[in-house]
Scaffold this motif. Structure first.
Motif, PDB file in Angstrom:
ATOM      1  N   GLU A 111       0.210   4.323  -8.555  1.00 48.74           N
ATOM      2  CA  GLU A 111       1.658   4.114  -8.528  1.00 48.74           C
ATOM      3  C   GLU A 111       2.288   5.174  -7.635  1.00 48.74           C
ATOM      4  O   GLU A 111       2.030   6.365  -7.818  1.00 48.74           O
ATOM      5  N   MET A 112       3.092   4.713  -6.701  1.00 52.35           N
ATOM      6  CA  MET A 112       3.775   5.642  -5.813  1.00 52.35           C
ATOM      7  C   MET A 112       5.260   5.663  -6.160  1.00 52.35           C
ATOM      8  O   MET A 112       5.921   4.629  -6.126  1.00 52.35           O
ATOM      9  N   MET A 113       5.737   6.852  -6.520  1.00 50.76           N
ATOM     10  CA  MET A 113       7.173   6.982  -6.818  1.00 50.76           C
ATOM     11  C   MET A 113       7.874   7.388  -5.528  1.00 50.76           C
ATOM     12  O   MET A 113       7.351   8.216  -4.779  1.00 50.76           O
ATOM     13  N   TRP A 136       3.515  14.918  -2.758  1.00 45.85           N
ATOM     14  CA  TRP A 136       4.685  14.169  -2.317  1.00 45.85           C
ATOM     15  C   TRP A 136       4.768  14.230  -0.797  1.00 45.85           C
ATOM     16  O   TRP A 136       4.594  15.305  -0.224  1.00 45.85           O
ATOM     17  N   ASN A 137       5.031  13.089  -0.214  1.00 47.38           N
ATOM     18  CA  ASN A 137       5.176  13.012   1.230  1.00 47.38           C
ATOM     19  C   ASN A 137       6.586  12.516   1.546  1.00 47.38           C
ATOM     20  O   ASN A 137       7.012  11.507   1.006  1.00 47.38           O
ATOM     21  N   ILE A 138       7.266  13.263   2.405  1.00 46.69           N
ATOM     22  CA  ILE A 138       8.625  12.865   2.791  1.00 46.69           C
ATOM     23  C   ILE A 138       8.602  12.524   4.273  1.00 46.69           C
ATOM     24  O   ILE A 138       8.282  13.375   5.110  1.00 46.69           O
ATOM     25  N   VAL A 139       8.906  11.273   4.575  1.00 47.27           N
ATOM     26  CA  VAL A 139       8.837  10.825   5.971  1.00 47.27           C
ATOM     27  C   VAL A 139      10.249  10.691   6.533  1.00 47.27           C
ATOM     28  O   VAL A 139      11.113  10.061   5.918  1.00 47.27           O
ATOM     29  N   PHE A 140      10.441  11.305   7.696  1.00 48.71           N
ATOM     30  CA  PHE A 140      11.710  11.157   8.410  1.00 48.71           C
ATOM     31  C   PHE A 140      11.530   9.933   9.308  1.00 48.71           C
ATOM     32  O   PHE A 140      11.075  10.022  10.445  1.00 48.71           O
ATOM     33  N   PHE A 163       2.542  13.294  10.842  1.00 48.06           N
ATOM     34  CA  PHE A 163       3.246  12.133  11.400  1.00 48.06           C
ATOM     35  C   PHE A 163       2.738  10.946  10.615  1.00 48.06           C
ATOM     36  O   PHE A 163       1.539  10.693  10.566  1.00 48.06           O
ATOM     37  N   TRP A 164       3.634  10.239   9.933  1.00 50.23           N
ATOM     38  CA  TRP A 164       3.181   9.170   9.037  1.00 50.23           C
ATOM     39  C   TRP A 164       3.342   7.796   9.654  1.00 50.23           C
ATOM     40  O   TRP A 164       4.405   7.419  10.107  1.00 50.23           O
ATOM     41  N   GLU A 165       2.229   7.045   9.666  1.00 50.30           N
ATOM     42  CA  GLU A 165       2.322   5.627   9.997  1.00 50.30           C
ATOM     43  C   GLU A 165       1.126   4.921   9.383  1.00 50.30           C
ATOM     44  O   GLU A 165       0.045   5.473   9.284  1.00 50.30           O
ATOM     45  N   ASN A 174       0.808  -1.224   0.000  1.00 46.85           N
ATOM     46  CA  ASN A 174       0.000   0.000   0.000  1.00 46.85           C
ATOM     47  C   ASN A 174       0.841   1.275   0.000  1.00 46.85           C
ATOM     48  O   ASN A 174       0.313   2.372   0.144  1.00 46.85           O
ATOM     49  N   ALA A 175       2.160   1.137  -0.136  1.00 43.25           N
ATOM     50  CA  ALA A 175       3.061   2.297  -0.200  1.00 43.25           C
ATOM     51  C   ALA A 175       4.401   1.795  -0.727  1.00 43.25           C
ATOM     52  O   ALA A 175       4.705   0.601  -0.625  1.00 43.25           O
ATOM     53  N   GLY A 176       5.184   2.725  -1.262  1.00 47.64           N
ATOM     54  CA  GLY A 176       6.491   2.334  -1.792  1.00 47.64           C
ATOM     55  C   GLY A 176       7.351   1.670  -0.743  1.00 47.64           C
ATOM     56  O   GLY A 176       8.095   0.727  -1.014  1.00 47.64           O
ATOM     57  N   VAL A 177       7.220   2.147   0.495  1.00 44.83           N
ATOM     58  CA  VAL A 177       8.078   1.623   1.565  1.00 44.83           C
ATOM     59  C   VAL A 177       7.634   0.233   2.022  1.00 44.83           C
ATOM     60  O   VAL A 177       8.427  -0.514   2.615  1.00 44.83           O
ATOM     61  N   ALA A 178       6.386  -0.131   1.722  1.00 42.78           N
ATOM     62  CA  ALA A 178       5.849  -1.392   2.259  1.00 42.78           C
ATOM     63  C   ALA A 178       6.698  -2.589   1.823  1.00 42.78           C
ATOM     64  O   ALA A 178       6.918  -3.522   2.587  1.00 42.78           O
ATOM     65  N   ILE A 219      -2.135  -0.781  -3.757  1.00 42.80           N
ATOM     66  CA  ILE A 219      -3.599  -0.814  -3.618  1.00 42.80           C
ATOM     67  C   ILE A 219      -3.942  -0.344  -2.212  1.00 42.80           C
ATOM     68  O   ILE A 219      -3.337  -0.785  -1.226  1.00 42.80           O
ATOM     69  N   ARG A 220      -4.881   0.615  -2.142  1.00 42.53           N
ATOM     70  CA  ARG A 220      -5.423   1.047  -0.848  1.00 42.53           C
ATOM     71  C   ARG A 220      -6.927   1.110  -1.001  1.00 42.53           C
ATOM     72  O   ARG A 220      -7.417   1.740  -1.940  1.00 42.53           O
ATOM     73  N   THR A 221      -7.640   0.459  -0.101  1.00 42.53           N
ATOM     74  CA  THR A 221      -9.097   0.483  -0.242  1.00 42.53           C
ATOM     75  C   THR A 221      -9.764   1.358   0.816  1.00 42.53           C
ATOM     76  O   THR A 221     -10.982   1.473   0.824  1.00 42.53           O
ATOM     77  N   ILE A 223      15.039   7.800   5.315  1.00 40.28           N
ATOM     78  CA  ILE A 223      14.104   8.638   4.563  1.00 40.28           C
ATOM     79  C   ILE A 223      13.223   7.726   3.736  1.00 40.28           C
ATOM     80  O   ILE A 223      13.712   6.814   3.056  1.00 40.28           O
ATOM     81  N   ASP A 224      11.918   7.996   3.820  1.00 41.90           N
ATOM     82  CA  ASP A 224      10.931   7.246   3.035  1.00 41.90           C
ATOM     83  C   ASP A 224      10.051   8.294   2.364  1.00 41.90           C
ATOM     84  O   ASP A 224       9.454   9.113   3.052  1.00 41.90           O
ATOM     85  N   THR A 225      10.017   8.304   1.056  1.00 40.82           N
ATOM     86  CA  THR A 225       9.150   9.297   0.415  1.00 40.82           C
ATOM     87  C   THR A 225       8.191   8.629  -0.568  1.00 40.82           C
ATOM     88  O   THR A 225       8.450   7.530  -1.054  1.00 40.82           O
ATOM     89  N   GLY A 226       7.087   9.316  -0.821  1.00 44.61           N
ATOM     90  CA  GLY A 226       6.114   8.773  -1.767  1.00 44.61           C
ATOM     91  C   GLY A 226       5.409   9.895  -2.505  1.00 44.61           C
ATOM     92  O   GLY A 226       4.914  10.842  -1.883  1.00 44.61           O
TER      93      GLY A 226
HETATM   94  N1  SER Z   1       5.202   6.002   3.206  1.00 44.15           N
HETATM   95  C1  SER Z   1       4.778   7.343   2.942  1.00 44.15           C
HETATM   96  C2  SER Z   1       3.422   7.412   2.283  1.00 44.15           C
HETATM   97  O1  SER Z   1       2.862   6.391   1.969  1.00 44.15           O
HETATM   98  C3  SER Z   1       5.802   8.016   2.068  1.00 44.15           C
HETATM   99  O2  SER Z   1       6.190   7.126   1.105  1.00 44.15           O
HETATM  100  O3  SER Z   1       2.905   8.484   2.095  1.00 44.15           O
END
Ligand code: SER
Length: 318
Positions: A89-91, A202-206, A157-159, A42-46, A70-72, A228-231
């Protein structure tokens, strides 16, 4: 601003980060491998979680990707807003214990605003950040984001589920008053209101903490290193760069819509747009999921697919 096809936007992203020392990781399957906490990627970092939480040491500390997701949870918004999808698509660009804030923010600014790349007008970029995070605020302003476009918010705050998380900074593009009928302006961002004026690009997560179920945020453990995790949403960037009304009028969706239109009774206009958009969105998700090996069934992933198919059929009929 440059006008770009979605393929050019994706290539520009991957090429930019490759030039800056990142390994280009192909998109992983939508079906998570060895991760019972997720139904879908559900995210590039997943797909990269194992590197972030220290379970595996990556070959490359800098990675970039364009990940199928995919996010529902936003399903009821699909078709009603300019920007929600079940498949997208998440870059991203990722640092696993390599660079941090002071490197990623100038890169993000350069990629978004330089005429060599996307060439967006910095005055139309509005950036949210965690209120205590003065360093992030100052870095953006130093790059060229106007001070009045910086918006502090406790929501930064991203989680998502269990795993790597942390404070974040989000870059939004202002599509103007036309998309803000009540003239609420920055209140839309400050109060995190549903709107199609400020599009989060664009979201940039520290990413420095590990979230655990049942553990309060203040007690999250530090990850083995700072990451760093960005999407960034390809569909949303395409909407802006193709000057489209919504994500659906881009080269990513119009082929579906034109195809459906061939057999439909009513054209892609007015109140019928909603049904076209839902059908296009849902069949795109189903197609990518099946291609990655998911199957229709009565529970879990397969049930999600069944529901998507039923929902698309219902919109087709009504
Ligand atoms: N994980 C964050 C998001 O899904 C950044 O990639 O927004």
């Amino acid at each position: 601003m440059r006008k770009m096809t979605s393929d050019e936007i994706r290539d520009t992203w991957l090429e930019f980060f490759k030039e800056h020392g990142h390994y280009v990781e192909p998109s992983a399957s939508l079906i998570p491998v060895n991760d019972p906490t997720l139904l879908w990627i559900n995210a590039g970092v997943a797909a990269l979680k194992k590197y972030f939480d220290g379970t595996l040491t990556p070959k490359h500390r800098r990675i970039t990707n364009a990940q199928k997701c995919i996010r529902t949870n936003d399903i009821d918004n699909v078709g009603h807003t300019a920007r929600h999808h079940t498949f997208f698509e998440m870059m991203g660009n990722f640092s696993i214990g390599d660079y941090f804030r002071d490197q990623v923010i100038p890169w993000a600014y350069e990629l978004l605003t330089s005429d060599k790349y996307y060439g967006l007008d910095p005055h139309k970029l509005y950036v949210t950040y965690y209120p205590d995070d003065h360093e992030t605020h100052d870095l953006w302003v130093k790059c060229g984001i106007p001070e009045e476009n910086m918006v502090p918010s406790v929501n930064n705050f991203w989680e998502i589920g269990e795993g790597p998380c942390g404070p974040d900074t989000e870059i939004n593009y202002d599509r103007g008053e036309k998309w803000d009928p009540e003239h609420l302006g920055l209140k839309l961002l400050q109060d995190d209101m549903e709107n199609d004026r400020y599009i989060e690009l664009w979201n940039i997560v520290f990413s420095q903490f590990n979230s655990m179920p049942g553990v309060p945020r203040k007690d999250y453990k530090q990850l083995p290193q700072k990451n760093i995790d960005t999407g960034a949403g390809l569909e949303r960037l395409a909407c802006i760069m193709q000057d489209a009304e919504t994500n659906f009028e881009t080269d990513l969706f119009m082929p579906y819509i034109e195809y459906i239109q061939k057999d439909a009774k009513y054209p892609y206009e007015g109140k019928y747009k909603l049904a076209y958009r839902v059908i296009a969105d849902h069949i795109r998700s189903i197609t990518f999921a099946l291609a990655d090996g998911a199957v229709f069934s009565n529970d879990g992933r397969g049930y999600v697919l069944k529901r998507l198919l039923r929902r698309a059929s219902r919109y087709a009929q009504t």
